[in-house]
Design a protein around this motif. Structure first.
Motif, mmCIF file in Angstrom:
data_model
loop_
_atom_site.group_PDB
_atom_site.id
_atom_site.type_symbol
_atom_site.label_atom_id
_atom_site.label_comp_id
_atom_site.label_asym_id
_atom_site.label_seq_id
_atom_site.Cartn_x
_atom_site.Cartn_y
_atom_site.Cartn_z
ATOM 1 N N MET A 1 -14.728 2.034 -12.263
ATOM 2 C CA MET A 1 -14.392 1.079 -13.317
ATOM 3 C C MET A 1 -13.288 1.602 -14.241
ATOM 4 N N ALA A 2 -13.364 2.872 -14.641
ATOM 5 C CA ALA A 2 -12.313 3.427 -15.510
ATOM 6 C C ALA A 2 -10.959 3.396 -14.797
ATOM 7 N N PHE B 1 -10.094 1.324 -12.400
ATOM 8 C CA PHE B 1 -9.727 -0.088 -12.284
ATOM 9 C C PHE B 1 -9.093 -0.601 -13.572
ATOM 10 N N LEU B 2 -9.685 -0.245 -14.718
ATOM 11 C CA LEU B 2 -9.154 -0.696 -16.007
ATOM 12 C C LEU B 2 -7.775 -0.086 -16.299
ATOM 13 N N ILE B 3 -7.600 1.180 -15.930
ATOM 14 C CA ILE B 3 -6.301 1.830 -16.122
ATOM 15 C C ILE B 3 -5.237 1.159 -15.261
ATOM 16 N N ASP B 4 -5.576 0.873 -14.003
ATOM 17 C CA ASP B 4 -4.619 0.235 -13.093
ATOM 18 C C ASP B 4 -4.330 -1.204 -13.505
ATOM 19 N N LEU B 5 -5.373 -1.924 -13.939
ATOM 20 C CA LEU B 5 -5.214 -3.351 -14.234
ATOM 21 C C LEU B 5 -4.436 -3.598 -15.516
ATOM 22 N N PHE B 6 -4.716 -2.781 -16.557
ATOM 23 C CA PHE B 6 -4.125 -3.032 -17.867
ATOM 24 C C PHE B 6 -3.188 -1.919 -18.352
ATOM 25 N N TYR C 1 -15.053 -4.592 -5.185
ATOM 26 C CA TYR C 1 -16.119 -5.234 -5.947
ATOM 27 C C TYR C 1 -16.682 -6.458 -5.242
ATOM 28 N N ARG C 2 -15.857 -7.108 -4.411
ATOM 29 C CA ARG C 2 -16.349 -8.268 -3.677
ATOM 30 C C ARG C 2 -17.321 -7.859 -2.578
#
Length: 410
Positions: free
Chosen positions: A246-247, A249-254, A381-382
């Motif tokens: 999750m960490a 994912f958040l770094i990559d996404l935002f 995640y899917r």
């Protein structure tokens, strides 16, 4: 409720020790030039050794009392933070393919893990002091405290790491918190498991420690607990994949930096605290613990899909709230249902197995998830919806075999 304050404090510090690291650990790994999967590995090392330590500490607390085991465990946590500080201060020299400080950090996570089975002992401590009727809402309060720890931890981690001290500031904060907790246990915690209720400590079988079904067979819990253990495995497997990525994912996404990631996780923690302190309590009171668990698993399925549908933060937050609500409804209910149905003489060992299931998942899946995430990104995640769906299948089979009323809190 003063008698529960030490348990509340221990739960808070356990979560804080983990959540403080979440916004900084990906950046620590990156600063030493290590690949993303090392982040997952460091989480895995902690949980792998907690997996070994938790049932041993739980059984020892059944034989020797809760307080001495909690003291030893918290002292181990304090020492692990000190070793982490030493690692940060060492020169960035290569050793066996990685930076030397990373090896020392791994050692610190191992030590914290092997003495980190105090969650099972804390749960046993609470079970000692509560009536059957009290267990549901007391474990709900513990869930709310987990949420508070998830709120405060990332915020403190991000803010302290962005000061002139850098990561050292976060670690010194952790040392201070662990020291205060150790003193509080020594001064304020009263033994909850008197000598007349203790059972002789059985010889630890290493095979049983490593193979959870053998532990379950030896303890021989009720059929309800066996079903709950199976459901918890799939839920915690999902959590292992989630926490390991999750960490990242958040770094990559935002494109978050350490302070921004800490603040965002602060917001996530606020959701978690609100849901566990108020929303989960409402659901449990209205529907009962087991139905709340079913709803929570359904929310996890919807939430895992939803968070992959947008890169707009204003839309991501409500989508994430669905997943967060699912986690919040499941966390306190598992321990509540297991505690209610456990043999009082084996509370420590049964709660130890419960924590070992969690530790096993965290030991196996974070590093796997980090590797898979590197390959396929958020599509991971899917695929994860298979895990909460599997837990739901076990619930339906259990209801059909043992009856719906068997699974409601007594």
């Amino acid at each position: 409720m003063k008698k529960f304050i030490p348990a509340y404090l221990l739960t808070f510090v356990n979560v804080l020790g983990f959540s403080l690291l979440m916004p900084i650990l990906p950046f620590v790994v990156s600063s030493y030039g290590a690949p993303k999967w090392v982040f997952g590995l460091l989480i895995t090392l902690y949980s792998a050794f907690q997996f070994i330590g938790a049932p041993i500490l739980g059984a020892m607390s059944d034989a020797r009392g809760r307080k001495p085991i909690l003291l030893v465990s918290q002292a181990g946590t304090l020492l692990s933070w000190i070793i982490f500080v030493v690692a940060i201060l060492l020169p960035d020299d290569p050793f066996l393919g990685f930076s030397l400080p990373l090896w020392i950090i791994a050692l610190a996570r191992i030590l914290d893990g092997i003495t980190g089975g105090n969650s099972s002992v804390t749960n046993a401590y609470v079970s000692d002091l509560t009536t059957v009727k009290e267990k549901g809402y007391i474990f709900g309060y513990l869930g709310g405290i987990i949420g508070i720890g998830m709120i405060i931890g990332p915020g403190i981690g991000g803010v302290t790491a962005s000061t002139s001290l850098g990561y050292l500031g976060t670690l010194l904060t952790s040392i201070f918190i662990s020291s205060v907790t150790l003193i509080a246990i020594f001064k304020g915690l009263k033994e909850s498991h008197p000598k007349e209720k203790r059972v002789a400590k059985s010889k630890v079988n290493l095979l049983e420690v490593l193979i959870i079904p053998l532990r379950i067979k030896r303890v021989n819990p009720s059929p309800v607990i066996r079903v709950l253990f199976s459901m918890k495995f799939f839920f915690t497997a999902m959590m292992g994949f989630y926490i390991g990525t999750m960490a990242l994912f958040l770094i990559d996404l935002f494109g978050f930096n350490v302070k921004e990631l800490g603040f965002f996780m602060f917001v996530i923690g606020f959701f978690l605290a609100f849901n566990q302190a108020f929303v989960s309590k409402f659901f449990i009171r209205k529907l009962g613990a087991f139905k709340t668990l079913i709803i929570g698993l359904c929310c996890c399925v919807v939430g895992l899909i939803s968070i992959t549908l947008t890169s707009y933060i204003w839309l991501f937050i409500p989508f994430y709230y669905i997943l967060n609500l699912g986690l919040s409804l499941c966390f306190p209910v598992f321990n509540s249902l297991i505690s209610v149905n456990a043999n009082p003489a084996k509370q420590g060992e049964i709660m130890g197995i419960s924590e070992a299931i969690n530790s096993f998942s965290m030991a196996c899946f974070p590093v796997v998830s980090a590797i898979v995430y590197t390959a396929i990104g958020s599509d991971l995640y899917r695929f994860l919806i298979v895990l909460p769906l599997s837990a739901l299948v076990f619930a339906l089979v259990g209801i059909k075999k043992h009856g719906r009323s068997t699974f409601d809190s007594k």
